[in-house]
Write a protein that holds these residues in place. Structure first.
Motif, PDB file in Angstrom:
ATOM      1  N   ARG A 101      29.443  36.283  27.670  1.00 55.44           N
ATOM      2  CA  ARG A 101      29.333  37.411  26.752  1.00 55.44           C
ATOM      3  C   ARG A 101      28.812  38.693  27.404  1.00 55.44           C
ATOM      4  N   ASP A 102      27.958  38.596  28.397  1.00 55.52           N
ATOM      5  CA  ASP A 102      27.380  39.781  29.028  1.00 55.52           C
ATOM      6  C   ASP A 102      27.847  39.961  30.466  1.00 55.52           C
ATOM      7  N   ASN A 103      28.919  39.291  30.822  1.00 58.17           N
ATOM      8  CA  ASN A 103      29.410  39.373  32.194  1.00 58.17           C
ATOM      9  C   ASN A 103      30.925  39.599  32.140  1.00 58.17           C
ATOM     10  N   LYS A 104      31.300  40.861  32.064  1.00 52.10           N
ATOM     11  CA  LYS A 104      32.712  41.177  31.906  1.00 52.10           C
ATOM     12  C   LYS A 104      33.522  40.853  33.153  1.00 52.10           C
ATOM     13  N   GLU A 105      32.870  40.896  34.317  1.00 51.60           N
ATOM     14  CA  GLU A 105      33.572  40.514  35.547  1.00 51.60           C
ATOM     15  C   GLU A 105      33.952  39.039  35.491  1.00 51.60           C
ATOM     16  N   ALA A 106      33.023  38.204  35.011  1.00 52.69           N
ATOM     17  CA  ALA A 106      33.308  36.771  34.892  1.00 52.69           C
ATOM     18  C   ALA A 106      34.353  36.520  33.815  1.00 52.69           C
ATOM     19  N   ALA A 107      34.250  37.271  32.711  1.00 51.03           N
ATOM     20  CA  ALA A 107      35.234  37.125  31.641  1.00 51.03           C
ATOM     21  C   ALA A 107      36.624  37.514  32.131  1.00 51.03           C
ATOM     22  N   LEU A 136      37.992  34.735  34.121  1.00 53.60           N
ATOM     23  CA  LEU A 136      38.531  33.689  33.243  1.00 53.60           C
ATOM     24  C   LEU A 136      39.907  34.082  32.728  1.00 53.60           C
ATOM     25  N   TYR A 137      40.030  35.332  32.302  1.00 52.99           N
ATOM     26  CA  TYR A 137      41.319  35.834  31.799  1.00 52.99           C
ATOM     27  C   TYR A 137      42.392  35.719  32.888  1.00 52.99           C
ATOM     28  N   ASN A 138      42.070  36.168  34.099  1.00 54.79           N
ATOM     29  CA  ASN A 138      43.030  36.109  35.204  1.00 54.79           C
ATOM     30  C   ASN A 138      43.382  34.673  35.568  1.00 54.79           C
ATOM     31  N   THR A 155      41.764  43.970  37.909  1.00 60.50           N
ATOM     32  CA  THR A 155      40.505  44.217  38.622  1.00 60.50           C
ATOM     33  C   THR A 155      39.542  45.116  37.860  1.00 60.50           C
ATOM     34  N   ASP A 156      40.059  45.818  36.855  1.00 58.06           N
ATOM     35  CA  ASP A 156      39.218  46.759  36.097  1.00 58.06           C
ATOM     36  C   ASP A 156      38.661  46.066  34.863  1.00 58.06           C
TER      37      ASP A 156
END
Length: 317
Positions: A19-25, A28-30, A38-39
């Motif tokens: 929830r607070d880690n958009k890079e990790a999210a 997961l999406y990728n 990358t953005d």
């Protein structure tokens, strides 16, 4: 950092992880979509009941990839997940359409492709690495044309499964490892002690470290662990109850079939008895017309129909 996250309820451990880690999210999406975005600022997501709704948007709110992704976590096998995802996405589509008010227009409304993924890390065997659950299995009547379908793809994320996917998203792999270690240690110690021990070991090994450090107390308190254990127990009880009910129903059906077969046998025997008696009556009448005496008739009839002396004597009177 400000996050574009809508929180609707108490978060699960799965949601805490992302929830607070958009890079990790984004990772997961990728990993799920085989994409290479990358953005992370373009990733928008909303927390749902034990799940995350994610999509990639550009600066104008246009959905990139044209994929509407709904990712949910489950620790028990649930055949109703396709219906659950269907209702989730119906609400999401409704919100999208309401904004444009074009539902009753003449122009076709284009919508993003729905993608419903269920990450499973329960203790029961799901029967493979991936499994496609179909909404049509819930239809009370089979559609002969197979004209409508909605699916939920269930992915086994227990540690050691679907390694390519887990290796593509470190946080998902760390989450999987953490849950498995808690289960392992909980076999020999109190669950609370097991969680504390695994938290300390994982932080030391830089596994799930950021999440565990930030939410340590919340993880120790959260109902996820009780849910995981209690729901499993409830599931077993429910399954046993359903199995008992199915066995009782099968027994009742078998008994009904046996009674029906017995009734048919009795009817067939009664019919055969009537046919036999009619044959005896007609044969005796024919012998009498031939002026054969009763004693001779009786002797001949008992040779033809042994053990039928009562019937023979009845028509000789």
């Amino acid at each position: 950092m400000q996050n574009d996250v809508t929180r609707n309820h108490k978060d699960s451990l799965f949601q805490l992880a992302f929830r607070d880690n958009k890079e990790a999210a984004l990772s997961l999406y990728n990993a799920v979509n085989g994409s290479h975005h990358t953005d992370a600022s373009k990733l928008k997501f909303e927390l749902l009941d034990r799940g995350i709704f994610m999509r990639m948007e550009n600066d104008n709110g246009f959905i990139l990839d044209q994929v509407l992704g709904l990712y949910e976590h489950q620790s028990t096998l649930n055949p109703n997940m396709p219906l659950r995802g269907f209702l989730y996405c119906a609400d999401i589509y409704k919100g999208m359409i309401d904004r444009h008010r074009l539902l009753y227009g003449r122009k076709l409304i284009k919508i993003p492709l729905p993608q419903y993924i269920v990450f499973y890390n329960g203790v029961q065997d799901m029967g493979g690495e991936r499994k496609l659950l179909r909404l049509s299995d819930a239809f009370e009547k089979e559609d002969p044309n197979h004209g409508y379908e909605w699916t939920a793809e269930m992915i086994n994320i227990n540690y050691g499964h679907n390694e390519e996917l887990l290796n593509s998203c470190k946080l998902l792999k760390d989450y999987s490892y953490f849950v498995q270690k808690v289960r392992d240690y909980a076999c020999d110690m109190e669950r609370h002690d097991a969680i504390m021990k695994v938290i300390d070991e994982c932080i030391e090994a830089d596994i799930f470290k950021e999440v565990l450090q930030k939410y340590r107390e919340e993880i120790l308190r959260m109902s996820f662990w009780e849910f995981d254990e209690e729901e499993y127990k409830e599931y077993l009880i429910s399954e046993e109850r359903e199995n008992t009910e199915r066995e009782r129903k099968r027994a009742d059906e078998a008994e009904a079939r046996a009674d029906e077969a017995e009734a048919r046998a009795d009817e067939a025997e009664a019919k055969a008895e009537r046919v036999r008696e009619e044959a005896i009556r007609n044969t005796i009448a024919a012998m009498r017309e031939a002026n054969i005496d009763n004693e001779t008739i009786r002797t001949k009839m008992l040779v033809i129909y042994p053990a039928c002396d009562n019937i023979v004597d009845k028509y000789l009177e």
